[in-house]
Each structure stands twice: as structure tokens, then as C-alpha cells.
Scaffold this motif. Structure first.
Motif, mmCIF file in Angstrom:
data_model
loop_
_atom_site.group_PDB
_atom_site.id
_atom_site.type_symbol
_atom_site.label_atom_id
_atom_site.label_comp_id
_atom_site.label_asym_id
_atom_site.label_seq_id
_atom_site.Cartn_x
_atom_site.Cartn_y
_atom_site.Cartn_z
ATOM 1 N N ALA A 206 63.671 -33.548 70.743
ATOM 2 C CA ALA A 206 63.804 -32.230 70.112
ATOM 3 C C ALA A 206 62.558 -31.822 69.331
ATOM 4 O O ALA A 206 62.411 -30.642 68.990
ATOM 5 N N ASP A 207 61.672 -32.757 69.050
ATOM 6 C CA ASP A 207 60.474 -32.411 68.283
ATOM 7 C C ASP A 207 59.566 -31.522 69.129
ATOM 8 O O ASP A 207 59.270 -31.850 70.286
ATOM 9 N N PRO A 208 59.092 -30.397 68.589
ATOM 10 C CA PRO A 208 58.254 -29.485 69.384
ATOM 11 C C PRO A 208 56.910 -30.083 69.797
ATOM 12 O O PRO A 208 56.271 -29.580 70.725
ATOM 13 N N GLY A 209 56.492 -31.146 69.137
ATOM 14 C CA GLY A 209 55.218 -31.765 69.499
ATOM 15 C C GLY A 209 55.329 -32.813 70.572
ATOM 16 O O GLY A 209 54.320 -33.386 70.997
ATOM 17 N N VAL A 210 56.560 -33.079 71.059
ATOM 18 C CA VAL A 210 56.789 -34.098 72.087
ATOM 19 C C VAL A 210 56.891 -33.437 73.453
ATOM 20 O O VAL A 210 57.693 -32.520 73.648
ATOM 21 N N ALA A 211 56.094 -33.921 74.394
ATOM 22 C CA ALA A 211 56.137 -33.382 75.758
ATOM 23 C C ALA A 211 57.204 -34.072 76.584
ATOM 24 O O ALA A 211 57.871 -33.435 77.411
ATOM 25 N N ALA A 212 57.385 -35.364 76.392
ATOM 26 C CA ALA A 212 58.372 -36.105 77.180
ATOM 27 C C ALA A 212 58.725 -37.399 76.472
ATOM 28 O O ALA A 212 57.907 -37.963 75.729
ATOM 29 N N VAL A 213 59.944 -37.867 76.700
ATOM 30 C CA VAL A 213 60.401 -39.154 76.197
ATOM 31 C C VAL A 213 60.823 -39.995 77.388
ATOM 32 O O VAL A 213 61.668 -39.570 78.191
ATOM 33 N N GLY A 214 60.217 -41.177 77.540
ATOM 34 C CA GLY A 214 60.464 -42.015 78.713
ATOM 35 C C GLY A 214 61.730 -42.836 78.596
ATOM 36 O O GLY A 214 62.444 -42.807 77.589
ATOM 37 N N MET A 215 61.981 -43.595 79.654
ATOM 38 C CA MET A 215 63.149 -44.472 79.678
ATOM 39 C C MET A 215 62.908 -45.672 78.760
ATOM 40 O O MET A 215 61.824 -46.248 78.743
ATOM 41 N N PRO A 216 63.921 -46.073 77.995
ATOM 42 C CA PRO A 216 63.742 -47.217 77.086
ATOM 43 C C PRO A 216 63.627 -48.537 77.835
ATOM 44 O O PRO A 216 64.197 -48.711 78.914
ATOM 45 N N VAL A 217 62.850 -49.445 77.234
ATOM 46 C CA VAL A 217 62.698 -50.805 77.764
ATOM 47 C C VAL A 217 63.261 -51.750 76.708
ATOM 48 O O VAL A 217 62.813 -51.743 75.557
ATOM 49 N N ALA A 218 64.265 -52.553 77.087
ATOM 50 C CA ALA A 218 64.950 -53.404 76.127
ATOM 51 C C ALA A 218 64.693 -54.872 76.412
ATOM 52 O O ALA A 218 64.403 -55.274 77.548
ATOM 53 N N SER A 219 64.785 -55.685 75.347
ATOM 54 C CA SER A 219 64.691 -57.127 75.511
ATOM 55 C C SER A 219 65.953 -57.645 76.188
ATOM 56 O O SER A 219 66.942 -56.920 76.341
ATOM 57 N N ALA A 220 65.940 -58.915 76.576
ATOM 58 C CA ALA A 220 67.065 -59.475 77.328
ATOM 59 C C ALA A 220 68.370 -59.387 76.546
ATOM 60 O O ALA A 220 69.438 -59.127 77.111
ATOM 61 N N ASP A 221 68.309 -59.586 75.225
ATOM 62 C CA ASP A 221 69.544 -59.535 74.433
ATOM 63 C C ASP A 221 69.814 -58.155 73.848
ATOM 64 O O ASP A 221 70.780 -57.962 73.106
ATOM 65 N N GLY A 222 68.932 -57.198 74.162
ATOM 66 C CA GLY A 222 69.141 -55.836 73.692
ATOM 67 C C GLY A 222 68.820 -55.616 72.233
ATOM 68 O O GLY A 222 69.063 -54.525 71.699
ATOM 69 N N SER A 223 68.224 -56.603 71.563
ATOM 70 C CA SER A 223 67.963 -56.471 70.125
ATOM 71 C C SER A 223 66.686 -55.702 69.817
ATOM 72 O O SER A 223 66.479 -55.278 68.676
ATOM 73 N N THR A 224 65.834 -55.526 70.801
ATOM 74 C CA THR A 224 64.581 -54.795 70.606
ATOM 75 C C THR A 224 64.408 -53.802 71.753
ATOM 76 O O THR A 224 64.565 -54.168 72.925
ATOM 77 N N VAL A 225 64.107 -52.564 71.403
ATOM 78 C CA VAL A 225 63.977 -51.509 72.408
ATOM 79 C C VAL A 225 62.687 -50.742 72.145
ATOM 80 O O VAL A 225 62.368 -50.417 70.990
ATOM 81 N N ALA A 226 61.924 -50.465 73.203
ATOM 82 C CA ALA A 226 60.705 -49.662 73.112
ATOM 83 C C ALA A 226 60.891 -48.402 73.940
ATOM 84 O O ALA A 226 61.244 -48.475 75.124
ATOM 85 N N VAL A 227 60.654 -47.249 73.316
ATOM 86 C CA VAL A 227 60.835 -45.956 73.986
ATOM 87 C C VAL A 227 59.486 -45.237 74.033
ATOM 88 O O VAL A 227 58.930 -44.898 72.974
ATOM 89 N N PRO A 228 58.916 -44.967 75.223
ATOM 90 C CA PRO A 228 57.652 -44.223 75.308
ATOM 91 C C PRO A 228 57.841 -42.769 74.888
ATOM 92 O O PRO A 228 58.818 -42.121 75.276
ATOM 93 N N VAL A 229 56.895 -42.262 74.098
ATOM 94 C CA VAL A 229 56.929 -40.873 73.642
ATOM 95 C C VAL A 229 55.567 -40.246 73.931
ATOM 96 O O VAL A 229 54.544 -40.728 73.437
ATOM 97 N N VAL A 230 55.561 -39.176 74.743
ATOM 98 C CA VAL A 230 54.312 -38.522 75.130
ATOM 99 C C VAL A 230 54.137 -37.247 74.311
ATOM 100 O O VAL A 230 54.952 -36.326 74.408
ATOM 101 N N PRO A 231 53.103 -37.164 73.473
ATOM 102 C CA PRO A 231 52.856 -35.940 72.695
ATOM 103 C C PRO A 231 52.332 -34.810 73.584
ATOM 104 O O PRO A 231 51.929 -35.032 74.732
ATOM 105 N N ARG A 232 52.313 -33.615 73.042
ATOM 106 C CA ARG A 232 51.729 -32.477 73.762
ATOM 107 C C ARG A 232 50.220 -32.378 73.536
ATOM 108 O O ARG A 232 49.535 -31.679 74.276
ATOM 109 N N THR A 233 49.720 -33.072 72.525
ATOM 110 C CA THR A 233 48.302 -32.983 72.175
ATOM 111 C C THR A 233 47.627 -34.341 72.331
ATOM 112 O O THR A 233 48.281 -35.380 72.403
ATOM 113 N N GLY A 234 46.308 -34.315 72.369
ATOM 114 C CA GLY A 234 45.529 -35.513 72.630
ATOM 115 C C GLY A 234 45.457 -36.460 71.443
ATOM 116 O O GLY A 234 45.875 -36.129 70.325
ATOM 117 N N PRO A 235 44.870 -37.639 71.652
ATOM 118 C CA PRO A 235 44.836 -38.669 70.601
ATOM 119 C C PRO A 235 44.001 -38.289 69.390
ATOM 120 O O PRO A 235 44.250 -38.792 68.291
#
Length: 725
Positions: A443-472
Motif C-alpha cells: 500500500a505504500d506509494p513508494g513501493v513498485a512491487a512486493v515479491g513472494m516471501p521466502v521462509a526458513s524450514a521451520d517458518g520462523s524467519t521470512v524474507a519478503v522482497p520489496v521493490v521501490p519506485r525510485t533508485g538506490p
């Protein structure tokens, strides 16, 4: 101090064979060990405790396959064509097959399966994941990646590499650096009037730098060291090594202009007088560089200590090896021609001193206003770490950056990672909590896309890619990171912990940490300068004037650096690929290094003024005489510094380029505008008040005797030597 160094210098001359032999033995030993047992260096600037590093540590524990080094293969079809053809797909599969066979690779993503293909099907990328960190990936694996691109290029496709594994190494010793050293030699030849004398500072500086840099490479086995640290040690060690030797050799030749002077006596006196200033100035540089440890940032601490050790070696070389070589060369260093009296008014430096002191208030106002104007761009200073956009335009890293921006938008190169430690979230509520986080991020206007989450085997840690609309390097991306981190409370309410990480977030965190440490570091440097200069000159106003001049030099140098590197001026002339924020640790580094170098020129210039004032009591004449006596040598020393640092401006590495530029500009401004112009003007305005010290402070201030006032007159000492013989 002068008496100790006199004895030391005389001993070095008499034992010159042993002294030279010991230094050469040390160089050979360290050289052999350094080339054989050189430790690994890193391109990564990590800071323990910052949020992005905490996330990285969590991923290494829970998702090690996501924390290893990555090489990103970017493939592009020719304009008007696509990758969705049998020939292109076959070439791509062959390349991916080769990548999977490289030792250490644990996963290779297929662009069509992972949907990393641009909407027009012309550009795609595949991440090659290694088990080890980027700095641990061997060079053989990096070389093997070049074979991955062969079938793609043979099929007419463009193949470029990015990612942490393919970060370019820093290379020094190119034509630009060699030209800088050549310019330094020319300046030395003109200043000293002898090719033999001109070669000595270069020779002795190389000895000190060789031991320092090779020693740092050995220590890299036990201390994590960046490749920038060794280059900085080389850059600073070479510059100060040349300058320190120059000051002693110039004083020696000045004394040898008297045909009755003895070689041994002259070398000892040069070590005692100019050598005292060298020791004091070198100590300020060493302390300033070592003070980088107060930032609490390990890589910056190591960088400062490595450079400080090299400067220490330069000082030791100057007060031991240099007098030994002066004794070895003997009469060959004596100036030819008629004996010249000490400069009283016929030199250009004396003429310059008279011009500056004729209207000192006008000179002071014009100089201060001019420097403040140059410092104005520093108000908009933004800090960051250079990415692939800052690499040379012809490099594969820069080309991969451009292709990714073209195919997936400018924000794709600034991809963030929302890392969630879900240990405290009940298992039955994790899916709902992550879904809510996904919706919040999207929902953030500065986010272009949010990727699929990647979880650890036990599900205790999750990483979600977030692509901004602007450069680094865009301020909007920094603002986005702040907004995303504001959602921590919402995740904490569910029992989890949210981290915003990724290369862009790490650069922001490092910059913030350094910005927070800057006031403390500046305060420490200012206090240090006041204390050291009070001891050196037994004055209150002279140190205060020196510190204010130093702050003006730093402000002007930072302003010009921002104007060039951040605002994008002179990009073509200096071969700067794109405008970007200033390297995050450059201001701290500039302040530390420039402080030491500024005090060098302050000590060498003002000590000659004080020497004349002590002998005559004439405050006005001391200003002119001091500039006349030391102006030529200080000018030569500054030009050498500018030449050496300027040679690194044309290095391809963006960090080294910006550091070299800032130091070259800073030294030029400090030496020629502040020390050679504003200092004489201020000293003329102060008059006798410049040398006053309150009685209570005079009683507790040690007398270091930089000018050698405690030494007996040369003839007296020569007679005693003759009597002993």
C-alpha cells in the motif's frame, strides 16, 4: 625533543651502514611475508549493530542459502527482439548449466521459471547463489562465471554481471598514479635544485610505504580489512613520506650552503630542527587517524589504524634512514655555486608575505568569504555507498545496472528485504500476520512491487522482497526505508520483529551511523588541535587561529566535493559515470587526514616565525621571515601532496576517486589559501599578542623545543667534536 633528535641524527649518520641495512632487511622480510601470506580483503562495509546487519545475521543463521554471495547474470536481446525464441532460450539454458557447475554454487534461478523477465521479454536476469559470502568466493569461481556468458554472446545476446560476488577489485599503480609521482619528482627537483636530492624523498617514502602496506596485507589474515584500507595507507603514506623527507633534506641543503658546515653536523641539526617538526606533525596525523576508532565502526577503525601505522613508519624513516642517507651521499648534496645568505626579502615567498601583510584585514575578509562560499554546497550533503551506477560506464557492473533499470524500472536496483523474525508469532497466526504485512508494504506509494516471501524450514524467519519506485541514490528511497521501518510496532504487536534490510538499506544505515559519529569526532579533533598546538607554540591565539582555518578548509573541500560528485558537475572531465551521494565515510576520513596535514603546514610555517621572534623579538618581521624561510618548502610539499592525491582521482573505483579528489582539493585550499595567505594575515593582525601565554598555562605547558633553541651554536659543537677526535 630537539636535543634527543640531534643525538639520534648524529648516531644515524655515524652508523649509516647499519641503519640502511636494517631498513632494507626489514623491507625485504616484510615484503617476502606480505607477498606470500597476504590475507583476504573485502569490498563490504559492514557495521555491527545496525538494523540491516542484524537482519543479515538473522538470515545467515536461519536462511543461510539466502545470505551467501550472489552473482546476477543480466541478459538482453538486441533492440526489437526478445529472449522468447528457441535460439535465445537454448543459449540461456547452456549458460545456466555452466553456472550450476561452478564449485560453491548452490542455486541458479531460471528467469522464465522465476518470472524475472521484463514485460517486453527483451531483458532477463538470473541469480547465481553461492554457499559462502561474497568476500569468500574464490577468484577461480569468478573467472568461471565469464565462461557462462560465452554461449549467450555467441548467440548475439548481451550478457553482463552484477551482484555482490562480481564487485570489482580496486586496482592502483596505473598511469594516473604514476603521473602523480612523476609530478612529485619534478616538484622535488625544482624545490631542492638537485636530481640526487629529489630522488631521496621518493626512495625513502617507498621504503616506508612498502613496509606499511605489505604489513597491512599480513594483518589481513587476523583482522577483517577492506581493500580501501590498504589503498588509503598507500595514498597517505606516500604523500607524507615524501613531504617529511623533503623538510629534513631541504634544511640540510640550506645549512650546507655554508662552505664551512660539516656533513655530520648539518645532518644532525636538520634532524633536530626540521625533524622535530616532522615528529610533531606526524604525531598529529597519527592521532587523528587513530581517532577514527571513536566512531565505533570496525572497518573505519582498521582503515585509520592501517594509515596511522604507515604514517608512523614515514616518521621513523625520516628521522633515521634519511640522515643515514644524508651521511652516505655526503658532499654530493652540497649546493653548488656561491654561498647565499638566508632569505631576507628577495624571494617570491618573502614578496608574497609582504603583499599579504600589507592589507591583512582585507586579505582575511576576502579569504574567509571566499572559503565560506565554496562551502555552501555542503549544506545539501547526502551520504551513501557507491553502487554499480558509480562504476565506470564501460564496466559490466554499470551495464548490468542500466539494463535492470531499463527492463524493470529504476527501483529494481534498490530492492529491499523485509525480514521478519516470526519466532514469537504463534504458528496458527503467522500466515495471517505475513499477509497483513504484505498488504501494508504494497500500500505504500513508494513501493513498485512486493515479491513472494521466502521462509526458513521451520517458518520462523521470512524474507519478503520489496521493490521501490525510485533508485538506490534517490532521497525518496531513503524516505521509503524510514516509512517501512515505522511499521515495526504493528509487527511487534503480533509477536514478531521486523527488519528492513538489503544493500540500499545497509548503505543508509552505515551513512546514518557515520553521521551520528561525526560531531563527536570533530569535537575530539578540535580539542586535540588546540592542545597540541598550545604545547608546540606556547600560545593561545595561534592554536585558535589554526583550528578555525582548518574548519574553513574542511568546509570548502566538502563543498567542492558535493558540487562535483553529488551535484554532477565536471563529470566528463573527471570520468564520473553518474552523480551520487558522497561516500558515507569520506567526511570523517577527510577531517582526520586533513587535520593532520593542515597541522603539518601550520607547524613548519609558524615554527619558523616563532624561531625568528624568539631570536629578535620582532613580531612583524617574524611573519615575513617565517614565510620567506619556509614558503618554498611548504609550497613544494603541498604541491607534492596534491599531485599524489590527484593521481588517484582518475582511479576507476568511485570510493578511491572521491577520496583522492577531496584530499587533493583540501590540501590545496589549506596550504595555499589558509596557511600561506590567511595565517600570515592573522599573525600580522595579532602582532606580539600571538605569542602570549597566560602565566598559569605557561607553568604547566611542557617545552618541546621544535625550533632547536636548546642546541648549542654549530661552531661550539663542532669544536667539541674536533676535540674528541
Amino acid at each position: 625533543m630537539a636535543s634527543v633528535l640531534y643525538t639520534w641524527g648524529r648516531w644515524a649518520v655515524r652508523r649509516r651502514g647499519r641503519v640502511i641495512g636494517l631498513w632494507l632487511l626489514l623491507l625485504a622480510t616484510i615484503g617476502a611475508l606480505g607477498t606470500t601470506f597476504a590475507g583476504p580483503v573485502s569490498n563490504e562495509f559492514t557495521v555491527p549493530g545496525i538494523e540491516s546487519q542484524q537482519a543479515q545475521d538473522l538470515l545467515e543463521r536461519q536462511l543461510p542459502e539466502s545470505a551467501g554471495g550472489t552473482a546476477r547474470l543480466v541478459v538482453a536481446a538486441p533492440a526489437g527482439q526478445s529472449l522468447d525464441t528457441p535460439a535465445a532460450k537454448a543459449a540461456l539454458q547452456e549458460g545456466l548449466h555452466r553456472a550450476a557447475g561452478i564449485p560453491g554454487v548452490v542455486h541458479v534461478a531460471d528467469p522464465f521459471e522465476s518470472r524475472t523477465v521484463s514485460p517486453d521479454l527483451r531483458i532477463a536476469f538470473a541469480d547465481v547463489q553461492f554457499a559462502q559470502s561474497a568476500s569468500s568466493v574464490p577468484q577461480s569461481a569468478k573467472d568461471a562465471l565469464n565462461d557462462v556468458a560465452v554461449p549467450l554472446r555467441e548467440a548475439g545476446l548481451q550478457a553482463e554481471f552484477g551482484g555482490t560476488v562480481m564487485a570489482p577489485d580496486i586496482e592502483v599503480g596505473g598511469p594516473a598514479e604514476a603521473i602523480g609521482v612523476l609530478v612529485a619528482f619534478v616538484v622535488l627537483a625544482v624545490a631542492l635544485g638537485s636530481l640526487v636530492a629529489a630522488g631521496l624523498p621518493l626512495l625513502t617514502a617507498l621504503v616506508g610505504v612498502g613496509i606499511g602496506v605489505l604489513g597491512a596485507q599480513i594483518l589481513a589474515n587476523v583482522v577483517e580489512m577492506t581493500n580501501t584500507a590498504t589503498v588509503l595507507a598507500l595514498m597517505i603514506g606516500l604523500a607524507v613520506g615524501i613531504d617529511y623527507a623533503l623538510f629534513i633534506i631541504a634544511r640540510h641543503r640550506e645549512q650546507l650552503a655554508d662552505p664551512d658546515s660539516e656533513i655530520e653536523e648539518s645532518a644532525a641539526r636538520a634532524t633536530a630542527t626540521a625533524g622535530s617538526a616532522v615528529v610533531f606533525a606526524g604525531a598529529t596525523v597519527i592521532i587523528a587517524l587513530a581517532a577514527l576508532a571513536v566512531t565505533g565502526i570496525p572497518f573505519l577503525t582498521v582503515m585509520g589504524l592501517a594509515a596511522a601505522a604507515t604514517v608512523l613508519l614515514a616518521v621513523l624513516v625520516a628521522v633515521t634512514l634519511v640522515p643515514a642517507l644524508l651521511g652516505l651521499l655526503g658532499e654530493r648534496l652540497r649546493p653548488r655555486g656561491k654561498v647565499k645568505a638566508a632569505p631576507q626579502g628577495g624571494t617570491w615567498s618573502a614578496a608574497w608575505a609582504r603583499i599579504v601583510t600589507r592589507k591583512p584585514l582585507l586579505v582575511l575578509l576576502a579569504g574567509v568569504v571566499g572559503l565560506l562560499a565554496l562551502a555552501l554546497p555542503a549544506r545539501d550533503l547526502r551520504l551513501g555507498l557507491p553502487g554499480n551506477a558509480s562504476q565506470p560506464a564501460a564496466s559490466t557492473q554499470h551495464k548490468s545496472y542500466d539494463l535492470l533499470s531499463e527492463g524493470f524500472g529504476p527501483g529494481f536496483n534498490a530492492t529491499l528485504a523485509a525480514v521478519v523474525d516470526a519466532t514469537g508469532i504463534p504458528a496458527e497466526r503467522r500466515e495471517a500476520a505475513l499477509a497483513e504485512l504484505h498488504a501494508t508494504l504494497s500500500a505504500d506509494p513508494g513501493v513498485a512491487a512486493v515479491g513472494m516471501p521466502v521462509a526458513s524450514a521451520d517458518g520462523s524467519t521470512v524474507a519478503v522482497p520489496v521493490v521501490p519506485r525510485t533508485g538506490p541514490d534517490d532521497q525518496a528511497t531513503s524516505d521509503l526505508v524510514d516509512r517501512l521501518r515505522a511499521h515495526k510496532a504493528e509487527v511487534a504487536a503480533t509477536g514478531g520483529t521486523l527488519y528492513i534490510a538489503g544493500a540500499t538499506a545497509a548503505a543508509i544505515d552505515v551513512s546514518g551511523k557515520l553521521a551520528d559519529a561525526l560531531p563527536l569526532f570533530v569535537g575530539l579533533i578540535v580539542i586535540l588541535a588546540l592542545a597540541l598546538l598550545t604545547v608546540a607554540f606556547r600560545s593561545v591565539l595561534v592554536p585558535l587561529k589554526a583550528v578555525l582555518g582548518f574548519l574553513l578548509s574542511v568546509g570548502a573541500a566538502l563543498g567542492i566535493t558535493v558540487w562535483v560528485f553529488q551535484d554532477g558537475h565536471l563529470n566528463g572531465l573527471l570520468d564520473i559515470p553518474s552523480a551520487a551521494p558522497v561516500t558515507s565515510f569520506l567526511p570523517v576520513l577527510l577531517i582526520g587526514v586533513l587535520f593532520g596535514l593542515a597541522m603539518d603546514y601550520e607547524v613548519f610555517l609558524v615554527s619558523r616565525m616563532r624561531e625568528h621572534h624568539q631570536h629578535t623579538g620582532d613580531a612583524a618581521g617574524a611573519v615575513t621571515q617565517g614565510v620567506a624561510s619556509s614558503g618554498r618548502v611548504v609550497t613544494a610539499a603541498a604541491l607534492i601532496m596534491v599531485a599524489v592525491f590527484g593521481g588517484f582521482v582518475f582511479n576507476h573505483d568511485p570510493i578511491i576517486k572521491s577520496i583522492g579528489f577531496a584530499l587533493a582539493v583540501g590540501v590545496f585550499i589549506d596550504a595555499f589559501v589558509v596557511r600561506m595567505t590567511l595565517v600570515p594575515a592573522v599573525m600580522a593582525l595579532l602582532g606580539r599578542r600571538a605569542w602570549q601565554l597566560p602565566r598559569w598555562l605557561d607553568r604547566i605547558t611542557p617545552d618541546v623545543d621544535l625550533e632547536g633553541a636548546s642546541l648549542p651554536a654549530a661552531p661550539e659543537r663542532s669544536e667539541r667534536v674536533a676535540e674528541r677526535v
